[in-house]
Design a protein around this motif. Structure first.
Motif, short mmCIF file in Angstrom:
data_model
loop_
_atom_site.label_atom_id
_atom_site.label_comp_id
_atom_site.label_asym_id
_atom_site.label_seq_id
_atom_site.Cartn_x
_atom_site.Cartn_y
_atom_site.Cartn_z
N ILE A 1 0.84 -1.21 0.00
CA ILE A 1 0.00 0.00 0.00
C ILE A 1 0.87 1.25 0.00
N VAL A 2 1.89 1.29 0.85
CA VAL A 2 2.76 2.46 0.94
C VAL A 2 3.53 2.67 -0.36
N ALA A 3 3.96 1.56 -1.00
CA ALA A 3 4.70 1.67 -2.25
C ALA A 3 3.88 2.29 -3.36
N VAL A 4 2.58 2.04 -3.36
CA VAL A 4 1.71 2.56 -4.41
C VAL A 4 1.38 4.04 -4.19
N PHE A 5 1.09 4.36 -2.93
CA PHE A 5 0.73 5.76 -2.64
C PHE A 5 1.98 6.58 -2.31
N LYS A 6 2.85 6.72 -3.31
CA LYS A 6 4.12 7.42 -3.11
C LYS A 6 3.95 8.92 -2.96
N LYS A 7 2.81 9.45 -3.39
CA LYS A 7 2.60 10.90 -3.34
C LYS A 7 2.16 11.36 -1.95
N TRP A 8 1.95 10.39 -1.06
CA TRP A 8 1.60 10.79 0.30
C TRP A 8 2.73 11.61 0.92
N LYS A 9 2.36 12.60 1.70
CA LYS A 9 3.35 13.39 2.44
C LYS A 9 3.92 12.53 3.58
N PRO A 10 5.13 12.82 4.02
CA PRO A 10 5.72 12.05 5.14
C PRO A 10 4.80 12.00 6.37
N THR A 11 4.12 13.09 6.66
CA THR A 11 3.21 13.11 7.81
C THR A 11 2.05 12.14 7.61
N THR A 12 1.51 12.10 6.39
CA THR A 12 0.40 11.20 6.07
C THR A 12 0.83 9.75 6.21
N LYS A 13 2.03 9.45 5.69
CA LYS A 13 2.56 8.08 5.80
C LYS A 13 2.74 7.68 7.25
N LYS A 14 3.21 8.61 8.05
CA LYS A 14 3.45 8.32 9.46
C LYS A 14 2.13 8.04 10.18
N ILE A 15 1.13 8.87 9.91
CA ILE A 15 -0.19 8.68 10.54
C ILE A 15 -0.78 7.34 10.12
N PHE A 16 -0.67 7.02 8.81
CA PHE A 16 -1.20 5.75 8.30
C PHE A 16 -0.50 4.57 8.98
N ALA A 17 0.82 4.67 9.11
CA ALA A 17 1.59 3.58 9.75
C ALA A 17 1.17 3.39 11.20
N ILE A 18 0.98 4.49 11.91
CA ILE A 18 0.58 4.40 13.33
C ILE A 18 -0.78 3.72 13.46
N ILE A 19 -1.73 4.17 12.63
CA ILE A 19 -3.09 3.60 12.68
C ILE A 19 -3.07 2.12 12.29
N PHE B 1 -2.72 0.11 -10.44
CA PHE B 1 -3.97 -0.52 -10.85
C PHE B 1 -4.22 -1.80 -10.06
N LEU B 2 -3.20 -2.66 -9.96
CA LEU B 2 -3.37 -3.95 -9.30
C LEU B 2 -3.62 -3.79 -7.80
N VAL B 3 -2.84 -2.93 -7.16
CA VAL B 3 -3.01 -2.76 -5.71
C VAL B 3 -4.34 -2.09 -5.40
N LYS B 4 -4.72 -1.10 -6.19
CA LYS B 4 -6.01 -0.44 -5.96
C LYS B 4 -7.17 -1.39 -6.27
N ALA B 5 -6.97 -2.24 -7.27
CA ALA B 5 -7.98 -3.28 -7.55
C ALA B 5 -8.10 -4.22 -6.35
N GLY B 6 -6.94 -4.52 -5.72
CA GLY B 6 -6.96 -5.34 -4.52
C GLY B 6 -7.71 -4.68 -3.38
N LEU B 7 -7.55 -3.36 -3.24
CA LEU B 7 -8.28 -2.63 -2.19
C LEU B 7 -9.79 -2.66 -2.45
N VAL B 8 -10.16 -2.54 -3.72
CA VAL B 8 -11.58 -2.63 -4.08
C VAL B 8 -12.10 -4.03 -3.78
N ALA B 9 -11.30 -5.04 -4.13
CA ALA B 9 -11.71 -6.43 -3.85
C ALA B 9 -11.87 -6.66 -2.36
N ALA B 10 -11.01 -6.04 -1.56
CA ALA B 10 -11.09 -6.18 -0.11
C ALA B 10 -12.38 -5.57 0.43
#
Length: 414
Positions: free
Chosen positions: A25-43, A124-133
């Motif tokens: 997930i983190v590899a795909v959303f590379k445009k996330w800001k460092p703060t966003t990545k940190k918050i996502f990781a904590i959650i 495309f594949l990872v986001k398709a996986g998120l939709v499938a989830a």
């Protein structure tokens, strides 16, 4: 203690699984800001760690039933969603491996592989996986909200050619697989019992699995199920979960013996006539039929405590014999082969896997690949079997398509 290694191994697998999903997930959303990545990781990791702690607490601590149910729901939904996502992540990794091993050899050094192309395909594949989830998350969540207590009354004409005239047209009800240790809504459970009583059956069968593991699980619901009464009696049998095998193990122990004694006592307190390899004579206007009940008898890994040879003793004169036997595999495994005098057998056990499709003329569930007879009425030669898909639930705290069942039979001579 015997379950601890398995639980630890399962938790290690879940953590590895979590790392794999997190990195994708983190590899795909590379445009996330460092703060966003940190918050996502904590959650993300806080939720995963709390869930694992919750699983251990639910098993080894005496938590409130509602809290245990919430932990179970969260764990089940999380695993289901990640399993739905997994094929897409694996496919993306295989695609990357193919590019690395084969395409890089084919492309000239002056013409590098398009990095943009790699990223877009991965996204495309990872986001398709998120939709499938989201698909199991939505359907299984709805099954919890809507399906767990959506009791259905199914009416069945049961034709018994040798039925005495006095019994022609009499109604009989069946419930099965209560699994009181899974409930978290007393009002809804009470509503199902009221639906059963509204049908005013002359007698009632309960075909086993009152609890999940221990007899004391029924204590909060004993008053509700004690309300199940009928003019000709309520007859019951034990299921594989009623013996304490899943908590104490297969070997006998004083605690296990006491647990089973408590189970027998609970049936008596609730007014259920528990049949343990024995029979009763049901009399109406001077005519009789036989009600037989055996302890659990299942194929494969399930226990074979039942003794049909004891249950059928002194029943030769009875024109109709109805058998309570929790596991439907008993019908094909023993009854059809050795006991042609049994007119109809009543079972539960399968739950219809709590997932599938059940229409008037068509039904399907993954459990049909395990059990040949898994829901509804079956007949072979002159013998019949009815499999009730259960009143409660186990594991997944809901139902999708295969809803909880109250069966009402009308006995007919022809």
């Amino acid at each position: 203690m015997g379950r601890l290694p398995f639980i630890i191994a399962a938790c290690i697998f879940i953590i590895i699984f979590d790392i794999y999903c997190f990195k994708a997930i983190v590899a795909v959303f590379k445009k996330w800001k460092p703060t966003t990545k940190k918050i996502f990781a904590i959650i993300y990791w806080s939720y995963s760690i709390l869930l694992i702690i919750g699983v251990f607490a639910g098993i080894y601590l005496n938590l409130f039933l509602t809290l245990r149910a919430m932990i179970l729901v969260a764990f089940f939904l999380t695993v289901a969603c990640k399993m739905a996502m997994l094929p897409f992540l694996v496919l993306d990794d295989l695609r990357r491996l193919w590019i690395k091993v084969f395409r890089e050899k084919e492309v000239a050094p002056t013409v590098p592989v398009s990095e943009t192309d790699q990223i877009s395909r991965s996204e495309f594949l990872v986001k398709a996986g998120l939709v499938a989830a989201a698909v199991p998350l939505t359907s299984l969540s709805w099954g919890i909200i809507s399906g767990a207590y959506d009791y259905q009354v199914r009416k069945v004409n049961l034709i018994l050619p040798n039925l005495p005239k006095a019994f022609d047209g009499i109604t009989m009800a069946q419930i099965s697989d209560i699994h009181s240790g899974s409930f978290y809504n007393k009002t809804a459970v009470k509503g199902g019992v009221e639906m059963l009583l509204a049908e005013k059956p002359e007698f009632v069968f309960f075909t086993g699995d009152l609890v999940n593991n221990l007899t004391n699980e029924v204590s909060d619901y004993q008053d509700i199920f004690s309300k199940v009464k009928a003019p000709l009696g309520v007859y019951s049998s034990l299921g594989n979960h009623d013996y304490g095998d899943y908590y104490f193990g297969k070997e006998t122990s004083p605690a296990k013996v006491k647990n089973l004694k408590d189970m027998v006592d609970v049936h008596k307190i609730m007014g259920y006539d528990l049949l343990m390899n024995e029979h009763r004579r049901l009399k109406v206007d001077g005519e009789e039929i036989g009600i037989l009940g055996i302890e659990n008898w299942g194929m494969g890994r399930f226990p074979k405590y039942g003794k049909m040879e004891l249950a059928v003793q002194h029943t030769d004169d009875l024109p109709v014999k109805l058998l309570l036997s929790h596991d439907p595999s008993h019908w094909r495994g023993e009854v059809l082969q050795k006991y042609p005098q049994i007119d109809a057998m009543f079972s539960g056990h399968t739950h219809g896997m709590q997932f599938g499709v059940r229409l008037k003329e068509y039904q399907w569930s993954p459990v049909q690949y395990i059990y040949k007879e898994w829901a509804g009425l079956y007949q072979e030669q002159k013998q019949q079997l009815y499999v009730n898909v259960g009143y409660g639930f186990l594991g997944y705290p809901g139902r999708v398509g295969i809803l909880p069942e109250i069966t009402v039979f009308t006995l007919k001579r022809a």
